[in-house]
Structures are given as structure tokens and as C-alpha cells.
Design an enzyme around this catalytic site. Structure first.
Site, PDB file in Angstrom:
ATOM      1  N   GLU A 149     -59.779  17.102  -7.435  1.00 27.86           N
ATOM      2  CA  GLU A 149     -58.901  17.571  -6.352  1.00 27.86           C
ATOM      3  C   GLU A 149     -58.004  18.725  -6.825  1.00 27.86           C
ATOM      4  OE1 GLU A 149     -57.771  13.366  -5.634  1.00 27.86           O
ATOM      5  OE2 GLU A 149     -57.872  13.920  -3.516  1.00 27.86           O
ATOM      6  N   ALA A 208     -56.519  10.499 -11.438  1.00 26.16           N
ATOM      7  CA  ALA A 208     -55.141  10.033 -11.594  1.00 26.16           C
ATOM      8  C   ALA A 208     -55.115   8.990 -12.708  1.00 26.16           C
ATOM      9  CB  ALA A 208     -54.674   9.413 -10.284  1.00 26.16           C
ATOM     10  N   GLU A 218     -62.952   7.459  -6.003  1.00 23.07           N
ATOM     11  CA  GLU A 218     -61.824   6.587  -5.618  1.00 23.07           C
ATOM     12  C   GLU A 218     -62.269   5.351  -4.852  1.00 23.07           C
ATOM     13  OE1 GLU A 218     -61.855   9.869  -5.446  1.00 23.07           O
ATOM     14  OE2 GLU A 218     -59.926  10.707  -6.060  1.00 23.07           O
ATOM     15  N   GLY A 240     -58.711  12.739  -8.795  1.00 21.37           N
ATOM     16  CA  GLY A 240     -57.620  13.704  -8.794  1.00 21.37           C
ATOM     17  C   GLY A 240     -57.931  14.945  -9.626  1.00 21.37           C
TER      18      GLY A 240
HETATM   19  C1  3H9 Z   1     -57.536   9.020  -8.315  1.00 23.85           C
HETATM   20  O1  3H9 Z   1     -57.828  10.008  -8.909  1.00 23.85           O
HETATM   21  C2  3H9 Z   1     -56.638   9.020  -7.120  1.00 23.85           C
HETATM   22  C3  3H9 Z   1     -56.383  10.393  -6.557  1.00 23.85           C
HETATM   23  O2  3H9 Z   1     -57.393  10.766  -5.662  1.00 23.85           O
HETATM   24  C4  3H9 Z   1     -55.113  10.412  -5.771  1.00 23.85           C
HETATM   25  C5  3H9 Z   1     -53.860  10.123  -6.531  1.00 23.85           C
HETATM   26  C6  3H9 Z   1     -52.623  10.330  -5.714  1.00 23.85           C
HETATM   27  N1  3H9 Z   1     -56.738   6.350 -15.775  1.00 23.85           N
HETATM   28  O3  3H9 Z   1     -64.647   4.382 -19.231  1.00 23.85           O
HETATM   29  P1  3H9 Z   1     -64.341   4.676 -20.639  1.00 23.85           P
HETATM   30  C7  3H9 Z   1     -59.511   4.714 -19.779  1.00 23.85           C
HETATM   31  S1  3H9 Z   1     -58.098   7.504  -8.775  1.00 23.85           S
HETATM   32  C8  3H9 Z   1     -56.357   5.627 -16.852  1.00 23.85           C
HETATM   33  O4  3H9 Z   1     -64.524   3.598 -21.635  1.00 23.85           O
HETATM   34  P2  3H9 Z   1     -66.486   6.553 -20.710  1.00 23.85           P
HETATM   35  C9  3H9 Z   1     -60.413   3.503 -19.825  1.00 23.85           C
HETATM   36  O5  3H9 Z   1     -59.774   2.378 -19.304  1.00 23.85           O
HETATM   37  C10 3H9 Z   1     -59.023   7.798 -10.254  1.00 23.85           C
HETATM   38  N2  3H9 Z   1     -57.216   5.253 -17.819  1.00 23.85           N
HETATM   39  O6  3H9 Z   1     -65.076   5.994 -21.151  1.00 23.85           O
HETATM   40  C11 3H9 Z   1     -60.695   3.393 -21.305  1.00 23.85           C
HETATM   41  O7  3H9 Z   1     -59.586   2.795 -21.896  1.00 23.85           O
HETATM   42  P3  3H9 Z   1     -59.763   1.837 -23.171  1.00 23.85           P
HETATM   43  C12 3H9 Z   1     -60.354   8.364  -9.991  1.00 23.85           C
HETATM   44  C13 3H9 Z   1     -58.487   5.625 -17.702  1.00 23.85           C
HETATM   45  O8  3H9 Z   1     -66.710   7.757 -21.529  1.00 23.85           O
HETATM   46  C14 3H9 Z   1     -60.729   4.849 -21.760  1.00 23.85           C
HETATM   47  O9  3H9 Z   1     -60.031   5.602 -20.754  1.00 23.85           O
HETATM   48  N3  3H9 Z   1     -61.099   8.451 -11.210  1.00 23.85           N
HETATM   49  C15 3H9 Z   1     -58.947   6.359 -16.611  1.00 23.85           C
HETATM   50  O10 3H9 Z   1     -67.486   5.469 -20.702  1.00 23.85           O
HETATM   51  C16 3H9 Z   1     -62.138   5.409 -21.877  1.00 23.85           C
HETATM   52  O11 3H9 Z   1     -62.823   5.179 -20.660  1.00 23.85           O
HETATM   53  C17 3H9 Z   1     -61.888   7.448 -11.651  1.00 23.85           C
HETATM   54  O12 3H9 Z   1     -62.034   6.448 -11.001  1.00 23.85           O
HETATM   55  C18 3H9 Z   1     -58.018   6.731 -15.616  1.00 23.85           C
HETATM   56  N4  3H9 Z   1     -58.375   7.469 -14.534  1.00 23.85           N
HETATM   57  O13 3H9 Z   1     -66.309   6.986 -19.188  1.00 23.85           O
HETATM   58  C19 3H9 Z   1     -62.594   7.659 -12.958  1.00 23.85           C
HETATM   59  N5  3H9 Z   1     -60.281   6.589 -16.749  1.00 23.85           N
HETATM   60  O14 3H9 Z   1     -60.354   2.692 -24.234  1.00 23.85           O
HETATM   61  C20 3H9 Z   1     -62.435   6.455 -13.831  1.00 23.85           C
HETATM   62  C21 3H9 Z   1     -60.624   6.001 -17.905  1.00 23.85           C
HETATM   63  O15 3H9 Z   1     -58.366   1.383 -23.453  1.00 23.85           O
HETATM   64  N6  3H9 Z   1     -63.008   6.634 -15.141  1.00 23.85           N
HETATM   65  N7  3H9 Z   1     -59.557   5.422 -18.488  1.00 23.85           N
HETATM   66  O16 3H9 Z   1     -60.663   0.725 -22.724  1.00 23.85           O
HETATM   67  C22 3H9 Z   1     -64.339   6.598 -15.399  1.00 23.85           C
HETATM   68  O17 3H9 Z   1     -65.151   6.500 -14.508  1.00 23.85           O
HETATM   69  C23 3H9 Z   1     -64.780   6.661 -16.827  1.00 23.85           C
HETATM   70  O18 3H9 Z   1     -63.684   6.289 -17.614  1.00 23.85           O
HETATM   71  C24 3H9 Z   1     -65.263   8.061 -17.304  1.00 23.85           C
HETATM   72  C25 3H9 Z   1     -65.465   8.029 -18.843  1.00 23.85           C
HETATM   73  C26 3H9 Z   1     -66.576   8.390 -16.604  1.00 23.85           C
HETATM   74  C27 3H9 Z   1     -64.239   9.123 -17.006  1.00 23.85           C
END
Ligand code: 3H9
Length: 703
Positions: A107, A65, A127, A104
């Protein structure tokens, strides 16, 4: 056909590709959700489409999400509804995964009828790391395929798994190599040829086959959480939802999951953890980046092969870099090399690497006793004895040995780097790199920026942190920089409480209750009481005579009780035990010290201990901010989260203080000042923020 600005439906040879394009991580923001929903519906009514493939452009399938939308008014369609539309599609839907299909994103994939993934893809439900639970059917759909155990392990660890491991669990149908789109097309053709149609995950039951196993998996995880996740909400809700998946009809399970998700989303815990998520990415954004580029970083060296020097060398080698270690003589060098090898020997013993793997890593290590071998080095980190004269002598040698433009870094944790830099001919090349012990494990790196350093040296230090996969925090020069300076203040608050009536065991227990893995006196026993003792002796002459000084630690050290390494400190560690027992003799020492000062001990509640400890932390953090030692409150949060055990689900001390109300914290400080006005001097910055009705978050946002 463009459905929204982020999603298109492209029809080729009977296949409808619902294609997501929302860089950088294809987060499922409103326009993506609407696009997927619209794309699926459009594919459904398009007679030329026989089968649908859900696929993403760029580096990854949706990584979850859009976290930036949390806390704002919800915008339809909701993600669980999008998942339902995907599952309800009358034509088979295949999700084609690459990169990191997380939260998400995964999911959505679980709601599709089939899943193919590139071998390099990672799948996960992280999450819990945000204080949330999979809230778009993950807790209901996944266990229907895998049973409770694997589903709970994925959700409670928050750690991604490989595509292969996901296939073994049954949540991926095929792992493919090479061109994902071509492989997904081939898979789709095979499905059509074999006559496979829609397969709804919500109707699958193989995960429920063994009722007893299912419930046992739930019960054991719940029991374990009571020990390891005390005080946290989302892990327990995850277990509740997965348990309900088997007991309730799918639709009812979804209602329960939604309610639990919303409860978690509204909690301070998720606000804290989401703050931590963004903050740890924010600390690398520093003003110098706008004006300078990094220098080259090809050849690295470490001076000193003690615990820190060896740990730093290992951190570099683990990141694939080569390192030269300099020691003063052959014998010390052998010890340094042995310290490095010890880390890898442990990895071999634990089966993490092979002997051959170790040998190949050790090829990146060179030892020398000759500073002349530093002539080509781009950056050196000294990690010699923490004594300014020793460091000055090393810097003088480095000044003579290193090429122009090479960077001279010091790993000091307290000393004045401006003074050190002033002793050599190139202060503009000097910077502080404060690693935390063990340096190859701890993620935090305080990058300490002296007055005369060049911007490109600062940027290079951040580049080094990136390559080492550390979390860098920019700090200014002062005694203790960000972390140790704040620590010194809240440790004093703890010492005062100890002298006034709380036992060290009560204080430790109160802080564990807050969420710390260990209390301050346990930490002191682990680190070794002799280190702090030496510092106190060194500073004794310059200590403010009006400052209240607690001598209990000195009395304990005078007995040779330095903590775990001497099997006795604040606690007794019988036979080298790692968990200490309370020591009546320590309590007697404390009583004697109180009597000497005429203090009548009083009772401290758990709440009061926590509040005083944290008020001291927040107040000193404000001084650190006001002096420009930390750039933003979030830099303090990240420092204390990654270097000092502050519980992540509390967000960090500044986020925690914001959520308490800064006026409440200030009120407490003023109240404590009535008994000890010398220690409890409210920070001017805190007073100003309260007067203006602003928060630390406002400062983070530059407001
Ligand atoms: C969810 O899914 C809830 C659902 O179950 C239910 C909903 C109803 N959203 O980390 P990076 C940004 S909860 C917005 O440096 P990497 C991040 O801030 C979500 N922004 O890259 C950064 O911004 P900036 C569950 C996001 O290659 C840029 O993207 N998912 C999101 O080192 C690059 O990210 C997670 O918890 C996001 N979801 O790592 C996954 N994700 O450039 C969270 C990232 O401005 N994300 N950004 O600083 C991660 O773990 C890592 O970002 C990922 C990439 C492994 C994907």
C-alpha cells in the site's frame, strides 16, 4: 541522515533514498512509519534532492503492518497518513520492491508515484488471511489503476503474485533484474530526463473506465462469497470498500475503508486468524532446539508403498529430495511406484508439470525389496499396515539393516510408539512422524516424541518438517496423540447427540454452519466407515463397561455401507456423487437403536449441537495439555486447524474457548454432566484455569 532507528535518508547525486531497515521482514512498526514520514518530508525540503526512492534493506520490502502492534493502543503516525504523505510529496517518489511487498508494504508502494520491482519480488494484499482488509488505502488506490476484478482477486485470495503479473495489471511500472538499487537509479534518471513528475494514484481513473465491468466484477465476487465465505466478515467488507472506491470521492472512500478496517480489527475473527498466524510459526519452537542440533538428513527412505507411503514419498520428492521405497516383494513395489506416479500423472493431466518434468522428478525415486539397500539411509519412515505386530517385524529388520545413528520413524496414527521402540536395540533413534492423508497435500505433521528418544532425533524430525514445508506439532505418546485423541472425544459427543435425537444431517449442518467444510458424519463417509469399525472391534474387549456406547455406526457398517467408496454410508452417494443425499433407511436404523435403548428423541438446536461438540473438544484438549501430550494450547489449535478442518477464522478451539470465556465452557460441561456424569467429567486443568481467572493464552505465554 538517520530519521529514526529504522529509517534513514541518504542523498546521492540528487536522489534521496528513504531506506528502511527493520529485520526480519521490515514490518511497518511505529518507528518505521515515523521514519518514512520524516524521510519523505526531509527529502522534500532538501534542495539537493530531485527525486526520492523508497527502498528497503535485508530480505524484503515491508511485508506489511507490524501485526504485533494490533490490539495495542495505536501509535501515530497511522499508516494511511504515512501513505498520504508519500503521495503528497511534491517530488516524484519511486518505490523499489524486492522480496515480499505485502499488505501495508504494497500500500505504501501504491501511494508512491512509480514502482519498480525485482523480477523475483512478490506482491500481495494478504490481509484477508488475518481477518482484515487492506486498511492503508489498498482498497481505494489499487482499483483506480486495475479496475475491480484484479484488485478484488488479489485481496480476496490473499495470495501474492509475481512482479511480472503485477506489471501486467499495471501496478508495477518496470520489472528489473540484478541490482535493485542500480536499476531504480537508472529508472529515476529516465523519469527525470523525460520530464515525468508526480503521478498521484488517488487521481488515476483508468480502472474506472468501464463502469459496467467494474460493477459486474463487484457483484460476481459478492455472490460467490455468499457461498464460500459464509459467516466471515472481512471478505465482504473488502468488496464493499472496492465498490465504494468508484462511487465515492477518494477521501470519503478512505474514511469508509478506515471504519471497515477498524471493525474487522476489533472482531473475534481477526483475533482468531492473527492467533493462527503466530501459532503456526510458534509450533516449531520446541525445548529440544535449545540443547541439540539436527543429525544429517541426506538419504531418506519409506517402507510401504500404500496410500500413506506413496504420499510421503511424493512429499519428499516435491521438496526436491530423493527417496528409496522398500516393499516386501516386486509386485507390491510396482504398486507403490504406480501410486507415486499416479500423483504426477494427475499433475501432467492438469498441465501443472510436463512429461519431461515428471520424468525428472521420478529420477529421485528408487524402489527396492532389499532392506540391505538402507545401509546408507539417514532416516526411514515406515508406513506399513496399522498393526503393532506388523510394525514390530518391520522395525526388527530396520534395526539390523540401518547404520548406527540412523533415525527410525513410524507413521502410526494410534499405536504406542514407546512399546514399538522398546522392541529394538536403539530406542533412542525411534520417533513418530504422523502424516495426514493425502500426505503430499496436508500441511500438518504430528511429531510424536517417545520417552527414550534423543533430543537430536526430535530436532532432526523438525528439520525434516521444515524441508518438507510442513507445519510440525510436537506431541507426546498416547492413544491418538493430540489430534485423533481429541477427535475421538468430540465424535463421541456427536454420537450421543445422534442417539438422543439429532440426526447426523442436523449435526453435520450445524458444524458446517460453525465454519467446518464438512460435518463429522460426512468426514466419516469420506474416510471410510470400515476403518473406525475395525478399531472399535479391536478395542471392544478393553472398553469400560460403564461407558455409553452408541451402536448406530456398527449397524450401518454391518450393511456394508462404508461411505463414499461403497456409495452409501450415513449418506447415499448415487452414481459416485461426492455430495451425499440424506438416507431414510439410516434414519430408521437410528430410530430402532433409540427404541432399543428406550430413548425418547429430543430436539437439539444448532447452537446446542455446536456447544456440546466444542465443549467435548476443549475439555479433552485440556486433558491432553495436562498430561503434557501437547506443549501449549496453541499446539492444539494448530493441530485442529491444519489436520481436522477447524475454521481458521475461529482461531482454533482453544482460542475460540478463550474468546467465549473458559467459565462459560466449564459451566456448560457441568450442566451436561447432570445427564451424563461419566462422559462429561470436567478437566482438572479447565477447572484450575477458571478458578485462577487465567486463559489458554496465558499458558501460551508461559504465565
Ligand atoms: C497489514 O498490512 C494491514 C494494513 O493493510 C493496514 C494497516 C493499517 N508483523 O513467516 P516468517 C514475523 S496486515 C510482525 O517465519 P518467511 C514472523 O512472526 C499485514 N511480525 O518468514 C516471524 O517471527 P519469528 C499484512 C511479522 O520468510 C518472522 O517475522 N502482511 C510480520 O517464511 C519471520 O517470518 C502479512 O500478512 C508482520 N507483518 O515469510 C504478511 N510478518 O521469527 C505476513 C512476519 O519470531 N507475513 N513477521 O517467528 C508473511 O506472510 C511471512 O512472514 C513472509 C515471510 C512471507 C513475509
Amino acid at each position: 541522515m538517520q530519521i529514526t532507528d529504522k529509517v534513514a535518508l541518504i542523498v546521492e547525486d540528487g536522489i534521496g533514498f528513504v531506506t528502511i531497515d527493520n529485520p526480519p521482514v521490515n514490518a511497518l512498526g511505529q518507528s518505521v512509519r515515523e521514519g518514512i514520514l520524516g524521510g519523505i518530508k526531509a527529502a522534500e525540503v532538501d534542495d539537493s534532492v530531485e527525486i526520492v526512492i523508497l527502498i528497503a534493506e535485508g530480505r524484503t520490502f515491508p511485508a506489511g503492518a507490524d501485526i504485533t502492534e494490533f490490539g495495542k493502543p495505536p501509535m501515530p503516525p497511522a499508516l494511511p497518513d504515512v501513505c498520504q504523505v508519500v503521495e503528497d510529496c511534491s517530488k516524484p517518489v519511486i518505490a523499489a520492491l524486492h522480496g515480499t511487498a505485502l499488505g501495508g508494504g504494497f500500500e505504501i508502494a501504491l501511494s508512491a508515484h512509480y514502482r519498480v520491482a525485482l523480477a523475483t519480488a512478490k506482491i500481495g494484499l494478504p490481509e484477508v488471511n488475518l481477518g482484515l482488509l487492506p486498511g492503508a488505502s489498498g482498497t481505494q488506490r489499487m482499483p483506480r489503476i486495475t479496475g475491480a476484478g484484479p484488485a478484488l482477486d488479489l485481496m480476496l485470495s490473499g495470495k501474492p503474485i509475481s512482479a511480472k503479473a503485477a506489471m501486467e495489471m499495471g501496478v508495477i511500472d518496470e520489472v528489473v533484474e540484478g541490482d535493485l538499487k542500480a536499476a531504480a537509479i537508472a529508472y529515476a534518471r529516465r523519469l527525470i530526463r523525460a520530464g515525468f513528475g508526480v503521478r498521484k494514484t488517488s487521481e488515476r481513473v483508468e480502472g474506472f473506465d468501464n463502469v459496467t465491468n467494474y460493477q459486474t466484477a463487484v457483484d460476481t465476487r459478492r455472490a460467490r462469497l455468499k457461498q464460500v465465505a459464509k459467516g466471515q466478515m472481512s471478505p465482504f467488507r473488502i468488496v464493499d470498500c472496492v465498490e465504494a472506491a468508484r462511487k465515492l470521492p477518494f477521501a470519503e472512500g478512505m474514511v469508509m475503508e478506515r471504519a471497515a478496517f477498524m471493525e474487522c480489527l476489533a472482531s473475534d475473527q481477526s483475533k482468531g486468524m492473527i492467533h493462527a498466524f503466530f501459532s503456526e510459526r510458534q509450533t516449531a519452537k520446541i525445548p529440544e532446539m535449545k540443547v541439540a542440533k539436527p543429525r544429517s538428513l541426506d538419504n531418506l527412505a519409506v517402507i510401504g508403498g500404500g496410500t500413506m507411503g506413496a504420499g510421503i514419498a511424493v512429499a519428499m520428492m516435491d521438496a526436491g529430495m530423493s527417496v528409496v521405497m522398500i516393499e516386501r516383494d516386486q509386485e507390491s513395489l510396482e504398486r507403490g511406484r504406480a501410486n507415486v506416479e499416479k500423483v504426477y500423472d494427475r499433475n501432467v493431466a492438469k498441465g501443472r508439470i510436463s512429461e519431461a518434468g515428471k520424468a525428472s522428478i521420478m529420477q529421485r525415486f528408487t524402489g527396492s525389496v532389499d532392506y540391505g539397500d538402507l545401509a546408507d539411509v539417514d532416516l526411514v519412515i515406515e508406513a506399513v499396515f496399522e498393526e503393532i505386530e506388523v510394525k514390530k517385524a518391520v522395525f526388527a529388520q530396520l534395526d539390523g539393516a540401518m547404520k548406527p545413528g540412523a533415525i527410525l520413524a513410524t507413521n502410526t496414527s494410534y499405536l504406542n510408539i514407546d512399546d514399538l521402540a522398546a522392541t529394538i536395540s536403539r530406542p533412542e533413534d525411534v520417533i513418530g512422524l504422523h502424516f495426514f492423508s493425502p500426505a503430499n497435500i496436508m500441511k500438518l505433521l504430528e511429531i510424536v516424541v517417545p520417552a527414550q528418544v534423543s533430543d537430536d532425533v526430535v530436532v532432526t524430525a523438525f528439520e525434516l518438517a521444515r524441508r518438507l514445508r510442513k507445519i510440525p506439532v510436537r506431541a507426546g505418546v498416547c492413544d491418538g496423540f493430540i489430534g485423533n485423541r481429541i477427535l475421538a472425544n468430540y465424535k463421541r459427543a456427536a454420537d450421543y447427540m445422534m442417539e438422543d435425537g439429532a440426526s447426523p444431517y442436523e449435526i453435520d449442518a450445524a458444524m458446517r454452519d460453525f465454519g467446518y467444510p464438512m460435518g463429522p458424519f460426512q468426514v466419516s463417509d469420506l474416510a471410510g466407515g470400515d476403518i473406525g469399525w475395525a478399531t472399535r472391534k479391536r478395542k471392544a474387549a478393553s472398553r469400560d463397561p460403564n461407558e455409553r456406547y452408541v451402536e448406530i455406526a456398527d449397524r450401518i457398517c454391518e450393511n456394508g455401507w462404508f461411505g463414499q467408496k461403497t456409495q452409501r454410508g450415513y449418506y447415499i452417494y448415487e452414481n459416485g456423487a461426492r455430495v451425499g443425499q440424506e438416507d431414510p433407511e439410516v434414519l430408521a436404523i437410528i430410530d430402532a437403536e433409540r427404541a432399543k435403548k428406550g430413548i425418547t428423541p429430543r430436539v437439539f438446536s444448532v447452537e446446542e449441537i455446536q456447544q456440546r461438540y466444542l465443549a467435548a473438544m476443549v475439555n479433552e484438549a485440556c486433558n491432553v495439555l495436562a498430561e503434557g501430550i501437547a506443549l501449549r494450547p496453541l499446539d492444539v489449535d494448530v493441530t485442529l486447524l491444519y489436520g481436522y478442518g477447524f475454521p481458521r477464522w475461529r482461531g482454533g478451539p482453544m482460542k475460540w474457548a478463550d474468546m467465549q470465556g473458559l467459565d462459560v465452557i466449564l459451566g456448560r460441561i457441568k450442566d451436561y454432566a447432570k445427564q451424563d456424569a461419566q462422559f462429561w467429567q470436567a478437566s482438572k486443568l479447565l477447572e484450575k484455569l477458571v478458578a485462577e481467572g487465567r486463559t489458554f493464552d496465558d499458558l501460551n505465554k508461559g504465565k
